[in-house]
Design a protein around this motif. Structure first.
Motif, short mmCIF file in Angstrom:
data_model
loop_
_atom_site.label_atom_id
_atom_site.label_comp_id
_atom_site.label_asym_id
_atom_site.label_seq_id
_atom_site.Cartn_x
_atom_site.Cartn_y
_atom_site.Cartn_z
N ASN A 108 -2.22 26.97 -39.73
CA ASN A 108 -1.16 26.05 -39.31
C ASN A 108 0.15 26.78 -39.05
O ASN A 108 0.91 26.41 -38.16
CB ASN A 108 -0.94 24.98 -40.38
N SER A 109 0.42 27.79 -39.83
CA SER A 109 1.70 28.49 -39.71
C SER A 109 1.66 29.66 -38.73
O SER A 109 2.70 30.21 -38.38
CB SER A 109 2.16 29.01 -41.08
N ASN A 110 0.46 30.04 -38.26
CA ASN A 110 0.37 31.22 -37.40
C ASN A 110 -0.89 31.14 -36.55
O ASN A 110 -1.97 31.56 -36.98
CB ASN A 110 0.36 32.50 -38.24
N LYS A 168 -5.92 24.86 -41.68
CA LYS A 168 -6.19 24.94 -40.25
C LYS A 168 -6.31 23.54 -39.64
O LYS A 168 -6.94 23.36 -38.61
CB LYS A 168 -7.49 25.70 -40.01
N ASP A 169 -5.71 22.55 -40.26
CA ASP A 169 -5.90 21.17 -39.84
C ASP A 169 -4.78 20.62 -38.96
O ASP A 169 -4.82 19.47 -38.54
CB ASP A 169 -6.09 20.26 -41.06
N THR A 187 -11.94 16.83 -40.85
CA THR A 187 -10.49 17.10 -40.92
C THR A 187 -10.19 18.57 -41.20
O THR A 187 -9.05 18.94 -41.42
CB THR A 187 -9.85 16.24 -42.02
N ASP A 188 -11.22 19.42 -41.19
CA ASP A 188 -11.02 20.82 -41.57
C ASP A 188 -10.29 21.63 -40.51
O ASP A 188 -9.48 22.50 -40.85
CB ASP A 188 -12.38 21.48 -41.83
N TYR A 189 -10.57 21.37 -39.23
CA TYR A 189 -10.06 22.24 -38.17
C TYR A 189 -9.51 21.38 -37.04
O TYR A 189 -10.22 20.53 -36.49
CB TYR A 189 -11.15 23.16 -37.64
N ASN A 190 -8.25 21.62 -36.68
CA ASN A 190 -7.62 20.86 -35.60
C ASN A 190 -6.58 21.74 -34.92
O ASN A 190 -5.52 22.00 -35.48
CB ASN A 190 -6.98 19.58 -36.14
N GLU A 245 -0.41 16.95 -16.84
CA GLU A 245 -1.04 16.50 -18.07
C GLU A 245 -2.15 17.49 -18.42
O GLU A 245 -3.30 17.28 -18.12
CB GLU A 245 -1.59 15.09 -17.92
N ASN A 246 -1.78 18.57 -19.04
CA ASN A 246 -2.72 19.64 -19.33
C ASN A 246 -2.72 19.90 -20.82
O ASN A 246 -1.91 20.65 -21.35
CB ASN A 246 -2.34 20.89 -18.54
N GLU A 247 -3.61 19.22 -21.50
CA GLU A 247 -3.68 19.27 -22.95
C GLU A 247 -5.09 19.66 -23.37
O GLU A 247 -6.05 19.44 -22.64
CB GLU A 247 -3.33 17.91 -23.56
N GLY A 248 -5.22 20.22 -24.55
CA GLY A 248 -6.52 20.57 -25.06
C GLY A 248 -6.54 20.52 -26.57
O GLY A 248 -5.49 20.46 -27.22
N MET A 249 -7.75 20.52 -27.11
CA MET A 249 -7.89 20.52 -28.57
C MET A 249 -9.18 21.21 -28.95
O MET A 249 -10.14 21.23 -28.17
CB MET A 249 -7.89 19.09 -29.12
#
Length: 577
Positions: free
Chosen positions: A308-310, A483-484, A261-264, A244-248
């Motif tokens: 989001n696309s790259n 970038k959301d 909600t600008d950056y995710n 379980e190796n997740e990040g944000m």
């Protein structure tokens, strides 16, 4: 309708902090490092033997004040402070100075002992016996030990594991951020102490942080390119046993205490990983070790130019992990000078302090595994957050047009100062402009001076309605390059999207890197072909001799080496000195 309400607080001075307060790191088994000179130096005397996280505080001149593993607190003469058995060690510690009392320091810890709740204790440096320099050695305040941080409903936060601190936008307080992987709680630490009612943010993780060995949370330095948010917050989970190796990485507004909600950016890793921002918050460095191929890896993620696309990322290091290899990076941390250090457990018998070289230029950073050797044997650290987090500083958010200001303490500006907001400015709770100050307020909608606001006779105070526009409008417009909803899946790095062949990114190592004459390729596979490209994409002919490449005739600079074996292809960057 645009409106101006005039009606009219108590002086609280803004305390400026010096870089010296982060000059010392104490951590691990009796290890100390001092950063006051041009290169770091190990120092002796530590009384701490610690497998978990740590905290260290110095004064503004860089002299050690105290250090802690969350279980005990030691003074600068390496003695446990009175009341120093605070008993809340755990996976992450954070320290912060009281905004208005320069003698008080809060130690926050996500604890093991109390099954993942947040507790804090307070050190008072005006107390205690006198040390060798004639100054007090400090005590832990007796009635402020192991104080639980509650969720706003009077309950302890369930399974909380990470804590960090960022400055509030008002320049007079801080946000203490706590996460349990599902929610982010933001508590305001002001002149009156820690708020008991947090701002609660839902991380939207669907509980993927529920079973783990630990969580690390890092806050970036302030970001001055956006009107809507002030910092990036990186939260990552490390559990090698369950994968379980997740990040944000999320955008955070230090006016409201809310995630925006600008950056995710979501990150999925194969095995446990750690992360750190560079000093300009434009690059995130992700480190980890990978059971597939037994390799240690470092990636640089271009935060500002990814979309989001790259999502833009590049490996800056891949090294063998197994017997006689490098081991895994157990901790990674930026110091107050902007240098990023880590410890590679298996390299040089664990004696070396390592560093990311040139961390502020995307595509040009590299790894120096041997910055400094510990003279007493192994640098023994056990947790992903073993190096101390930086002691934060008060900082008023400037240079951008913000939505609103909420001013709650006396003015501290001794030169003319203007507040400019796109929506509202509100003063309350003893806001005061004294007779020697010059303050201007401009807001796009309204200025509200609530009761207990005071403008002294002789003060120069002007308030007016005036639009404040960011790029794209009164509130920062969404970019076409959204970038959301960005996703970086490091679990799929073995898939070559161009021809379906397997990449060997976790099975190849270049050594040395940077190199001046010979570049060695370390891999368990037979090399079929290699090619070198310069930064313009031009192919340069080089001679391959077994696993060695002669590069002494290449001009100094950055290059990409493409390697083909019977198992597939990989490309890696190297630097010619």
């Amino acid at each position: 309708m645009k409106k101006l309400f005039l009606s009219m607080s108590l002086a609280v001075s803004l305390l400026a902090y010096a870089q010296g307060e982060n000059n010392n790191w104490y951590f691990g088994y009796y290890v100390g490092i001092n950063f006051s000179g041009s290169t770091p130096q190990f120092v002796n005397g530590s009384a701490m033997s610690n497998l978990n996280s740590s905290a260290t505080v110095s004064d503004s001149s860089g002299n050690l004040l105290f250090y802690s593993d969350g279980n005990e607190v030691w003074n600068r003469e390496h003695q446990m402070m009175p009341n120093g058995l605070i008993e809340h060690s755990g996976p992450q510690l954070a320290t912060v100075k009281h905004p208005t009392n320069p003698n008080l320091y809060y130690i926050f810890a996500a604890t093991w002992m109390y099954t993942g709740i947040i507790r804090y204790s307070v050190v008072d440096m005006s107390l205690g016996g006198l040390g060798s320099n004639g100054q007090p050695l400090g005590d832990v305040v007796q009635n402020l030990i192991k104080v639980p941080v509650l969720d706003g409903q009077g309950n302890e936060i369930n399974d909380a594991r990470a804590v960090t601190v960022v400055p509030h936008a008002d320049g007079n307080s801080y946000w203490v951020l706590v996460t349990n992987g599902k929610k982010l709680y933001a508590y305001r630490l002001s002149s009156s102490g820690l708020s008991t009612t947090p701002v609660v943010n839902d991380l939207g993780t669907s509980g993927f942080f529920t079973g783990y060995d630990g969580i690390s949370m890092k806050a970036s330095p302030e970001i001055k390119t956006s009107c809507n948010y002030s910092h990036f917050i990186c939260i990552n989970n490390s559990n090698p046993g369950t994968k379980e190796n997740e990040g944000m990485v999320r955008s955070f507004d230090n006016f409201s205490g809310l995630l925006t909600t600008d950056y995710n950016l979501s990150i999925a890793g194969i095995d446990a990983f750690n992360a750190e921002f560079n000093q300009y918050a434009n690059i995130l460095y992700v480190s980890g070790y990978y059971g597939v191929g037994n390799t240690t890896t470092f990636y640089a993620v271009d935060l500002l130019n990814s979309t989001n696309s790259n999502v833009l990322y590049t490996p800056i290091y891949n090294g063998m992990w197994g017997t006689n290899g490098l081991g895994y990076p157990s901790t990674i941390q930026r110091n107050s000078k902007g240098d990023i250090y880590f410890h590679m457990v298996g390299y040089n018998a664990g004696r070396s302090l390592s560093q990311i070289v040139n961390p502020d230029v995307y595509g040009q950073s590299s790894i120096n595994l041997n910055v400094l050797n510990y003279p007493s044997g192994m640098i023994y650290v056990g947790a992903s957050n073993s190096f101390p987090q930086l002691l934060p500083t008060l900082s008023k958010r400037t240079g951008t047009c913000v939505m609103s200001y909420d001013l709650t303490t006396a003015e501290v500006h001794n030169i003319p100062y203007t507040y400019h907001a796109s929506n509202t400015i509100t003063t309350q709770l003893n806001y005061k402009v004294n007779s020697a100050q010059n303050i201007t307020m401009k807001a796009g909608n309204s200025i509200n001076l609530l009761p207990n606001t005071y403008i002294e006779n002789g003060a120069q105070y002007v308030a007016g309605i005036e639009d404040c526009r960011c790029s794209g409008g009164e509130v920062e417009a969404k970019s076409q390059n959204l970038k959301d909803n960005m996703r970086l899946n490091l679990r799929n790095i073995q898939s070559d999207k161009t021809d379906g062949k397997k990449e060997l990114i976790t099975k190849v190592k270049l050594f040395p890197n940077p190199a001046s004459d010979i570049l060695n390729i370390i891999t368990s596979s037979d090399i079929k072909n290699v090619s070198v490209l310069d930064i313009s994409g031009k192919v340069i002919n080089v001679k391959l001799d077994g696993n060695k490449i002669d590069i002494k005739n290449l001009p100094s600079g950055n290059y990409i080496l493409s390697i083909e074996t019977k198992e597939g292809k990989t490309s890696q960057k190297f630097i010619k000195k």
